[in-house]
Motif scaffolding. Sequence first.
Motif, PDB file in Angstrom:
ATOM      1  N   THR A 230       0.842  -1.197   0.000  1.00  0.00           N
ATOM      2  CA  THR A 230       0.000   0.000   0.000  1.00  0.00           C
ATOM      3  C   THR A 230       0.883   1.255   0.000  1.00  0.00           C
ATOM      4  OG1 THR A 230      -0.080   0.151   2.412  1.00  0.00           O
ATOM      5  CG2 THR A 230      -1.754  -1.221   1.339  1.00  0.00           C
ATOM      6  N   HIS A 231       0.264   2.393  -0.293  1.00  0.00           N
ATOM      7  CA  HIS A 231       1.004   3.659  -0.305  1.00  0.00           C
ATOM      8  C   HIS A 231       1.576   3.973   1.084  1.00  0.00           C
ATOM      9  CE1 HIS A 231       0.125   4.951  -4.400  1.00  0.00           C
ATOM     10  NE2 HIS A 231      -1.094   4.476  -4.234  1.00  0.00           N
ATOM     11  N   GLU A 232       0.838   3.609   2.138  1.00  0.00           N
ATOM     12  CA  GLU A 232       1.313   3.883   3.491  1.00  0.00           C
ATOM     13  C   GLU A 232       2.548   3.049   3.838  1.00  0.00           C
ATOM     14  OE1 GLU A 232      -2.779   5.102   3.003  1.00  0.00           O
ATOM     15  OE2 GLU A 232      -1.803   3.169   2.659  1.00  0.00           O
ATOM     16  N   LYS A 234       4.764   1.792   1.430  1.00  0.00           N
ATOM     17  CA  LYS A 234       5.714   1.798   0.315  1.00  0.00           C
ATOM     18  C   LYS A 234       7.138   2.114   0.759  1.00  0.00           C
ATOM     19  CE  LYS A 234       6.665   4.368  -3.951  1.00  0.00           C
ATOM     20  NZ  LYS A 234       6.187   5.437  -4.863  1.00  0.00           N
ATOM     21  N   ASP A 248       3.748   3.086  -9.269  1.00  0.00           N
ATOM     22  CA  ASP A 248       3.361   3.880  -8.107  1.00  0.00           C
ATOM     23  C   ASP A 248       1.872   3.763  -7.829  1.00  0.00           C
ATOM     24  OD1 ASP A 248       5.830   4.925  -7.309  1.00  0.00           O
ATOM     25  OD2 ASP A 248       5.772   6.449  -8.873  1.00  0.00           O
ATOM     26  N   GLU A 249       1.088   3.677  -8.884  1.00  0.00           N
ATOM     27  CA  GLU A 249      -0.367   3.611  -8.717  1.00  0.00           C
ATOM     28  C   GLU A 249      -0.779   2.344  -7.973  1.00  0.00           C
ATOM     29  OE1 GLU A 249      -4.452   3.629 -11.436  1.00  0.00           O
ATOM     30  OE2 GLU A 249      -2.484   3.819 -12.381  1.00  0.00           O
ATOM     31  N   VAL A 251       1.368   0.415  -6.325  1.00  0.00           N
ATOM     32  CA  VAL A 251       2.401   0.158  -5.321  1.00  0.00           C
ATOM     33  C   VAL A 251       2.919  -1.269  -5.512  1.00  0.00           C
ATOM     34  CG1 VAL A 251       3.092   0.547  -2.951  1.00  0.00           C
ATOM     35  CG2 VAL A 251       0.997   1.580  -3.786  1.00  0.00           C
TER      36      VAL A 251
END
Length: 399
Positions: A230-232, A234, A248-249, A251
């Motif tokens: 997840t972005h959190e 990464k 990036d989208e 992850v």
Amino acid sequence: MKTLKDLYRATTFVELICRFIEVNYGIKITETNSDCLLKILYSIFNRYPETEEELDFFVKFYLRDCLWNNESYFFRNKAQLEELVKIAKRDLVRVLSFGCAEGQEPYSISIVLTDKGIKHKIYAVDLDEIAINKAKTGIYTPFDLRNFDEKYTWAFSVDGEYIRIREELKENVEFLHINCLKEPLEKYIRQKVDVIFCNNVMIYLTDNYKKNIIKQFCNLLEYDGYIFTTHEEKSNFVMMPGLVNISDELVLFKKKNISHIIEKDLRDLYLLSDNDEQTDDEVLIGYENDLKDNFNVEILRRLVTLNINKERFDEAKKWQYLVLISSEYNEDDIDLYLEICRRTGDMEELIDMLLKKISIFKKEKDILLLINIAKDIGNADLYFTYKNLYESLFNKNIF
């Protein structure tokens, strides 16, 4: 004889509980779960546990809801599942669902792969034994399917007010109760896996446990295998050797075979040499080491220096990037890569790597550099985001 408080260097029972949880389970005690923990301790406390076994039972029985977040639902990360179908090219795809909670994620994975006729084996791992046992039953409520796609109706059967996973799907998933601080994943999972899902897990773990787990992932994952996160979470993966962020989208990270990349790049570098120029000793040494599979990151660093001295900055950038993904990042390696990006005029890559460095080290000079770059290129969003971060971190104003 040492008491539990002595053993964990704690002065109070609450401190003892917190230390025990962090040491034995790798779970961070945060403001959120500490409030929950204290309420429970004060409501049920009647005596101190006297042994580690008693303390372990106390944590598992009384504090489970504070420490293990088992909130999940089917098809929670649809974009990841859609991408999984695209990258699943092997005859048999092996998947690790890490932090599987009560089984919604691994069963979702099995459903989408089965629907596409892709053979698979899923290892579903969690620290919470109660959650694992519930997952094995394959019994859920309609609320667990609140993100349900009707094309997968075939995967479930209705049993009164409950919903059951089809038996043939359950056969594809092996649920494992593992504390990875005490036992490595490879003890239970004897074959390499092609894909790892690690969603909403790292945010609850201590820094040491995160590093431990990611290294286990790297050992378990096949070359050219993938990790979804997840972005959190990464930032925990961007600095790990051999892992490259390819989306990036989504992850999404990919594990690169460094020795294969080095072999190809060394040959490319050999071809760059002029006909009347002997290939440098460093190139030959690097090539020889690669063929012997005796990888040494210092060889790469010498190749970077060699190319910088000959003002072949594009080549230097390629080799310095290999330095970064071949070893644990340090600031000097990153700074050199940033300088090479500046020399080659690759501002997009410079900004991307600077953002990664800031996410890890949060150094004042790096944030100021990014602010100035954002100002120069006219990126207002980037400028104000990091201007605000700088002012909040260092209590200084930028005018």
